[in-house]
Design an enzyme around this catalytic site. Structure first.
Site, PDB file in Angstrom:
ATOM      1  N   SER A   1       1.681   7.013   2.160  1.00 48.78           N
ATOM      2  CA  SER A   1       2.276   7.535   2.616  1.00 48.78           C
ATOM      3  C   SER A   1       3.331   8.394   2.305  1.00 48.78           C
ATOM      4  O   SER A   1       3.880   7.340   1.207  1.00 48.78           O
ATOM      5  CB  SER A   1       2.645   7.359   4.178  1.00 48.78           C
ATOM      6  OG  SER A   1       1.681   6.646   4.781  1.00 48.78           O
TER       7      SER A   1
ATOM      8  N   GLU B   1      -9.296  -0.960   7.228  1.00 51.36           N
ATOM      9  CA  GLU B   1      -7.661  -1.891   7.755  1.00 51.36           C
ATOM     10  C   GLU B   1      -8.205  -1.913   8.537  1.00 51.36           C
ATOM     11  O   GLU B   1      -7.379  -2.281   9.865  1.00 51.36           O
ATOM     12  CB  GLU B   1      -6.243  -1.068   7.262  1.00 51.36           C
ATOM     13  CG  GLU B   1      -5.761  -1.109   7.435  1.00 51.36           C
ATOM     14  CD  GLU B   1      -4.497   0.175   6.627  1.00 51.36           C
ATOM     15  OE1 GLU B   1      -4.979   0.650   5.953  1.00 51.36           O
ATOM     16  OE2 GLU B   1      -2.834  -0.386   6.437  1.00 51.36           O
TER      17      GLU B   1
ATOM     18  N   GLN C   1       1.020  -0.955  -0.146  1.00 52.21           N
ATOM     19  CA  GLN C   1       0.156  -0.375  -0.313  1.00 52.21           C
ATOM     20  C   GLN C   1       0.951   0.957   0.000  1.00 52.21           C
ATOM     21  O   GLN C   1       1.305   1.671   1.643  1.00 52.21           O
ATOM     22  CB  GLN C   1      -0.718   0.391   1.241  1.00 52.21           C
ATOM     23  CG  GLN C   1      -2.274   1.059   1.285  1.00 52.21           C
ATOM     24  CD  GLN C   1      -2.630   1.138   2.657  1.00 52.21           C
ATOM     25  OE1 GLN C   1      -2.652  -0.445   3.247  1.00 52.21           O
ATOM     26  NE2 GLN C   1      -3.089   1.698   3.071  1.00 52.21           N
ATOM     27  N   GLY C   2       0.816   1.924  -1.709  1.00 54.34           N
ATOM     28  CA  GLY C   2       1.666   3.126  -1.551  1.00 54.34           C
ATOM     29  C   GLY C   2       0.947   4.699  -1.105  1.00 54.34           C
ATOM     30  O   GLY C   2       0.508   5.340  -2.458  1.00 54.34           O
TER      31      GLY C   2
ATOM     32  N   SER D   1       4.761  -0.843   3.298  1.00 54.93           N
ATOM     33  CA  SER D   1       4.791  -2.262   4.689  1.00 54.93           C
ATOM     34  C   SER D   1       5.249  -3.517   3.278  1.00 54.93           C
ATOM     35  O   SER D   1       4.343  -3.438   2.551  1.00 54.93           O
ATOM     36  CB  SER D   1       4.097  -2.565   5.217  1.00 54.93           C
ATOM     37  OG  SER D   1       4.016  -1.822   5.979  1.00 54.93           O
TER      38      SER D   1
HETATM   39  C1  LIG Z   1       4.758  -0.313  11.267  1.00 53.74           C
HETATM   40  C2  LIG Z   1       4.135   1.132  10.562  1.00 53.74           C
HETATM   41  C3  LIG Z   1       3.496   0.159   9.368  1.00 53.74           C
HETATM   42  C4  LIG Z   1       3.267   1.356   8.464  1.00 53.74           C
HETATM   43  N1  LIG Z   1       2.509   0.905   6.905  1.00 53.74           N
HETATM   44  C5  LIG Z   1       2.397   1.559   6.235  1.00 53.74           C
HETATM   45  C6  LIG Z   1       2.124   1.380   3.920  1.00 53.74           C
HETATM   46  O1  LIG Z   1       2.372   0.445   4.023  1.00 53.74           O
HETATM   47  N2  LIG Z   1       1.640   2.315   4.005  1.00 53.74           N
HETATM   48  C7  LIG Z   1       1.606   3.719   3.292  1.00 53.74           C
HETATM   49  O2  LIG Z   1       1.036   3.841   3.354  1.00 53.74           O
HETATM   50  N3  LIG Z   1       2.055   3.568   5.326  1.00 53.74           N
HETATM   51  C8  LIG Z   1       2.084   3.070   6.243  1.00 53.74           C
HETATM   52  N4  LIG Z   1       2.383   3.207   7.969  1.00 53.74           N
HETATM   53  C9  LIG Z   1       2.571   4.853   7.552  1.00 53.74           C
HETATM   54  C10 LIG Z   1       1.710   5.265   8.150  1.00 53.74           C
HETATM   55  O3  LIG Z   1       0.289   5.441   8.197  1.00 53.74           O
HETATM   56  C11 LIG Z   1       2.230   6.833   9.043  1.00 53.74           C
HETATM   57  O4  LIG Z   1       2.815   6.896   9.521  1.00 53.74           O
HETATM   58  C12 LIG Z   1       0.927   7.449  10.330  1.00 53.74           C
HETATM   59  O5  LIG Z   1      -0.066   7.768   9.253  1.00 53.74           O
HETATM   60  C13 LIG Z   1       1.722   8.253  11.453  1.00 53.74           C
HETATM   61  O6  LIG Z   1       2.584   9.773   9.733  1.00 53.74           O
HETATM   62  P1  LIG Z   1       3.579  10.159  10.550  1.00 53.74           P
HETATM   63  O7  LIG Z   1       4.585   9.163  10.415  1.00 53.74           O
HETATM   64  O8  LIG Z   1       4.032  11.179   8.755  1.00 53.74           O
HETATM   65  O9  LIG Z   1       3.165  10.957  11.368  1.00 53.74           O
HETATM   66  P2  LIG Z   1       2.755  12.239  11.028  1.00 53.74           P
HETATM   67  O10 LIG Z   1       1.972  12.885  10.309  1.00 53.74           O
HETATM   68  O11 LIG Z   1       4.231  13.556  11.223  1.00 53.74           O
HETATM   69  O12 LIG Z   1       2.376  12.340  12.431  1.00 53.74           O
HETATM   70  C14 LIG Z   1       3.607  13.289  14.232  1.00 53.74           C
HETATM   71  C15 LIG Z   1       2.771  13.290  15.159  1.00 53.74           C
HETATM   72  O13 LIG Z   1       2.020  14.499  14.815  1.00 53.74           O
HETATM   73  C16 LIG Z   1       0.573  14.278  15.245  1.00 53.74           C
HETATM   74  N5  LIG Z   1      -0.192  14.689  14.263  1.00 53.74           N
HETATM   75  C17 LIG Z   1      -0.083  15.018  13.025  1.00 53.74           C
HETATM   76  N6  LIG Z   1      -1.073  16.056  12.269  1.00 53.74           N
HETATM   77  C18 LIG Z   1      -1.663  15.950  13.873  1.00 53.74           C
HETATM   78  C19 LIG Z   1      -2.999  16.737  13.355  1.00 53.74           C
HETATM   79  N7  LIG Z   1      -4.030  17.127  12.748  1.00 53.74           N
HETATM   80  N8  LIG Z   1      -3.486  16.861  14.809  1.00 53.74           N
HETATM   81  C20 LIG Z   1      -3.587  16.222  15.889  1.00 53.74           C
HETATM   82  N9  LIG Z   1      -1.980  15.699  16.111  1.00 53.74           N
HETATM   83  C21 LIG Z   1      -1.340  15.735  14.747  1.00 53.74           C
HETATM   84  C22 LIG Z   1       0.338  12.905  15.021  1.00 53.74           C
HETATM   85  O14 LIG Z   1      -0.380  12.486  15.658  1.00 53.74           O
HETATM   86  C23 LIG Z   1       1.843  12.277  15.696  1.00 53.74           C
HETATM   87  O15 LIG Z   1       1.426  12.051  16.768  1.00 53.74           O
HETATM   88  C24 LIG Z   1       3.025   2.951   8.309  1.00 53.74           C
HETATM   89  C25 LIG Z   1       3.705   3.476   9.143  1.00 53.74           C
HETATM   90  C26 LIG Z   1       4.171   2.246  10.521  1.00 53.74           C
HETATM   91  C27 LIG Z   1       4.368   2.741  11.557  1.00 53.74           C
END
Ligand SMILES: Cc1cc2nc3c(=O)[nH]c(=O)nc-3n(C[C@H](O)[C@H](O)[C@H](O)COP(=O)(O)OP(=O)(O)OC[C@H]3O[C@@H](n4cnc5c(N)ncnc54)[C@H](O)[C@@H]3O)c2cc1C
Lengths: 324, 379
Positions: B127, B242, B124-125, B159
């Protein structure tokens, strides 16, 4: 009951609640108590659980208790309508409409153990006696003494004279004793779920209309997250209680009791946490005597010690033998 | 909806399905993971074995390789697998839903049977480095030509991309339109020229997620899923499937650990440090709540309710359960912390990701506030 029938009964309880729901602690007076109880008695709901097999399932009774919990009500739906009739039904006692018993609990509001403990008649609006279940399952009828003060301002509690004679009504079989405990836990828990969910809904409504800094307080993320977390807690309470009630209708009593204990443990902490969140959203106004917030808080706080506290439940649930 | 009685029970045909499945399991021993075999490779073997018995995609129509039954049948299979300590069902439900709901008939026929069979593995691409929570702010761009697109950009946290053949990719197709209307979805074969997959090492040491570099990758128009601009709606459907509680595979996994803690508590009764018994009890309660909650969702589904934003409630409950459980487990089994840490320690580390993947806990709260409680938005 079929669905239409149930909706009808539930709506009767709902309109009773609208009519008699207390909107301030000062409204709780003997005359209004009597009027509300009379209106409840006229609905004839004690029949729901008097016959065998009962007219209403445990799940339906739990939903009615939940409905009743949504507003501060002085009526004894739990004690005289749902709990005491269930005890008599389990005993196979002939339905007797001349007396209106409620149930007796210890002064700390737990299931009575030894016969000699100090008892109170719990939720006794309109009741003329109370049924006590001993540790061995013997059910006895006791007389009522004077009104006892209580922190839950809407619920009527009376003392039971310690020298009062006990009239033995019957004895529960061991599985029926488990069923009784599970049913009592579920009904009591469901009422707390109703209270917490209604209070959180009221807080959400308030967050939409109350304005500060030129905008509704519900637009602040800190307030939104408080309410979102409270919503999750209420959903958890709802799910676990609904399932425990369903187990009573469908599973063996050991399983039903384990599910009921888990439900009570969840609700003891989560319903309270949800009410705290709701009160926070209301700000200062929820700290006044006139506001209903403290009526909800009192019910849910006392409710978390009712029948089984978290301290009783968690260590017991930690080990596989849940039925002691 | 939930203020009238629900039927939490199994209809008879579910019971029959469970019995058939148990009989099949009895004849097909679970494969063992070989030493050094990466988890995704092992899981794929398992996926194929399950598929050979007809136990994958029960709720997918037969013409796409499924069995044309309901989500409840799929849940029953998940439950059974949990009960016998088998690995869960392959986690393809949410991808299958995206194709079923948004794909063309030709795409469904082309992709679904192979996805269900485990012949083609998907990732799933969504992020990106600059677009995590704010997914709509993605910058990967698919430029339109006559009958194809060229895609440029970078994806992150994809992932198991290193074990996958296809990627459900989101990219902008319009620079001018508002974010939620300018995203489209594509099926991208990862062996296309211009695609670079670089695995990242996760905190627990596993190779789970990857970076995906897309340098002028050609994608055919026929590989776009749904119309241009529906990518956002597709993504929202995908993530709500999901997150929901019906994928009970996780729940069974928690159940096994809860049982292990309880057995330990029974053996050591009284000998556990103060408070630990209560913490185990709390895990039991969390688990019971989750089971009851999943059952309630099943019952609601049975009563005709469709999936919606309430999956955010499910996700937060699942996160609460998982994080408290693994935290307690380390307390109960302190040896897991010794040396470089045991398997449980690895799972503990992974439990911290529960409040991040699939949308962080804060984002779930935002969704509940806006879409369930209808609280006003700021500004
Ligand atoms: C184990 C794992 C597997 C994953 N697998 C996939 C995958 O297969 N495909 C894929 O596309 N993605 C995947 N992801 C990505 C995942 O969906 C993102 O990590 C997640 O959506 C958060 O984005 P970020 O890491 O950029 O954090 P950020 O968005 O930068 O967030 C950082 C912090 O800020 C907070 N924050 C951000 N915006 C707000 C807001 N509006 N209000 C309040 N708080 C806020 C967040 O809650 C967090 O605490 C995976 C992540 C993990 C950890």
């Amino acid at each position: 009951m079929d669905r239409e029938e149930f909706v009808l009964v539930r709506d009767m309880v709902r309109s009773l609640a609208t009519r008699f729901g207390v909107t301030s602690a000062d409204e709780v007076k003997p005359s209004t108590r009597t009027a509300a109880q009379q209106a409840l008695d006229e609905l004839g709901l004690a029949e729901l659980r008097r016959t065998s097999p009962p007219a209403a399932t445990a799940q339906e009774c739990a939903l009615l208790a939940q409905e009743h919990g949504r507003r501060p009500l002085t009526t004894s739906l739990l004690g005289t309508v749902l709990l005491a009739p269930e005890l008599l039904r389990l005993l196979g006692a002939q339905p007797d409409t001349r007396t209106t018993p409620t149930i007796a609990l210890t002064r700390e509001l737990r299931f009575p153990g030894q016969a000699s403990t100090d008892l109170v008649a719990w939720d006794c609006e309109g009741a003329d006696s109370a049924l006590r279940v001993s540790a061995e399952g013997t059910v006895g009828r006791v007389e009522l003494g004077p009104a006892a003060p209580g922190t839950d301002l809407v619920r009527a509690v009376r003392s039971v004279p310690s020298d009062a004679p006990v009239e033995v009504v019957g004895r529960l079989t061991p599985p029926d004793r488990l069923r009784w405990q599970a049913y009592a836990l579920v009904v009591v828990t469901a009422e707390l779920v109703g209270a917490a969910s209604s209070f959180v809904e009221q807080a959400v409504e308030y967050a939409r209309v109350r304005r500060q800094y030129g905008r509704p307080i519900g637009s602040f993320q800190a307030v939104q997250h408080l309410l979102a977390d409270a919503t999750v807690l209420v959903e958890a309470c709802t799910s676990v209680t609904r399932y425990a009630a369903w187990c009573l209708d469908n599973e063996p009593p050991e399983r039903a009791l384990a599910a009921a204990r888990a439900a009570k443990a969840e609700v003891n902490s989560s319903a309270l946490e949800a009410v705290y969140a709701g009160m926070q959203v209301f700000g200062g106004i929820a700290q006044t005597w006139e506001h209903t917030a403290h009526l909800y808080l009192r019910k849910v706080r006392l409710g978390s010690t009712l029948l089984a506290t978290t301290a009783d439940l968690l260590p017991a649930l930690a080990v596989p033998e849940v039925t002691r | 909806m939930t203020d009238t009685p629900l039927d939490f029970g199994d209809p008879a045909d579910l019971d029959r399905l469970r019995r058939e499945f148990r009989a099949w399991l009895a004849e097909h021993p679970l494969p063992e993971r070989q030493s050094g075999e990466p988890v995704p490779v092992f899981l794929r073997r398992w996926h194929r074995l399950l598929h050979s018995g007809g136990w994958v995609g029960l709720d997918v129509p037969e013409r796409y390789g499924g069995r044309g039954l309901t989500a409840l049948h799929q849940v029953a299979i998940s439950d059974e697998l949990g009960a016998c300590r088998a690995p869960g069902v392959p986690r393809i439900g949410y991808l299958a839903h995206a194709l079923l709901e948004f794909g063309s008939e030709e795409q469904r026929l082309r992709f679904l049977p192979r996805m269900l069979a485990g012949d083609e593995v998907w990732c799933q691409g969504f992020s990106e480095p600059g677009a995590g929570s704010d997914l709509a702010g993605m910058s990967t761009f698919a430029e339109r030509h006559d009958d194809h697109y060229t895609v440029r950009g970078q994806k992150l946290w994809t992932s198991y991309a290193q074990y996958s053949g296809l990627c459900l990719l989101l990219a902008r197709t319009d620079r001018a339109a508002p974010a939620h209307k300018s995203i489209s979805a594509f099926v991208l074969p990862l062996d296309r020229p211009g695609v670079t997959v670089r695995p990242l090492r996760a905190a627990n040491g596993d190779d789970e997620f990857c970076e995906l570099f897309l340098d002028d990758v050609r994608v055919e128009e026929s590989e776009r899923v749904g119309a241009e601009g529906v990518g956002w709606a597709l993504a929202m459907t995908t993530v709500s499937y999901e997150r929901n509680a019906l994928d009970t595979g996780h729940i069974s996994k928690y159940g096994l650990l809860v049982e292990r803690l309880r057995r330990h508590a029974a053996e050591r009764h009284g000998g556990l440090p103060d408070g630990l018994l209560s913490r185990i009890g709390r895990c039991v309660v969390d688990y019971e709540v989750l089971v009851a909650h999943a059952r309630r969702r099943t019952a609601e589904r049975l009563a005709g309710q469709v999936a919606g934003p309430e999956s955010s409630v499910d996700k937060l409950l699942m996160t609460r359960t998982e994080q408290r459980l693994y935290d307690t487990a380390l307390e109960v089994f302190p040896d897991e912390l010794a040396g470089e840490g045991g398997e449980l320690f690895g799972d503990y580390l992974y439990s911290r990701a529960a409040s991040v993947y699939g949308g962080t806990s804060q984002i779930q709260r935002n969704i509940i506030a806006k879409r369930i409680l209808h609280l006003p938005s700021n500004g």
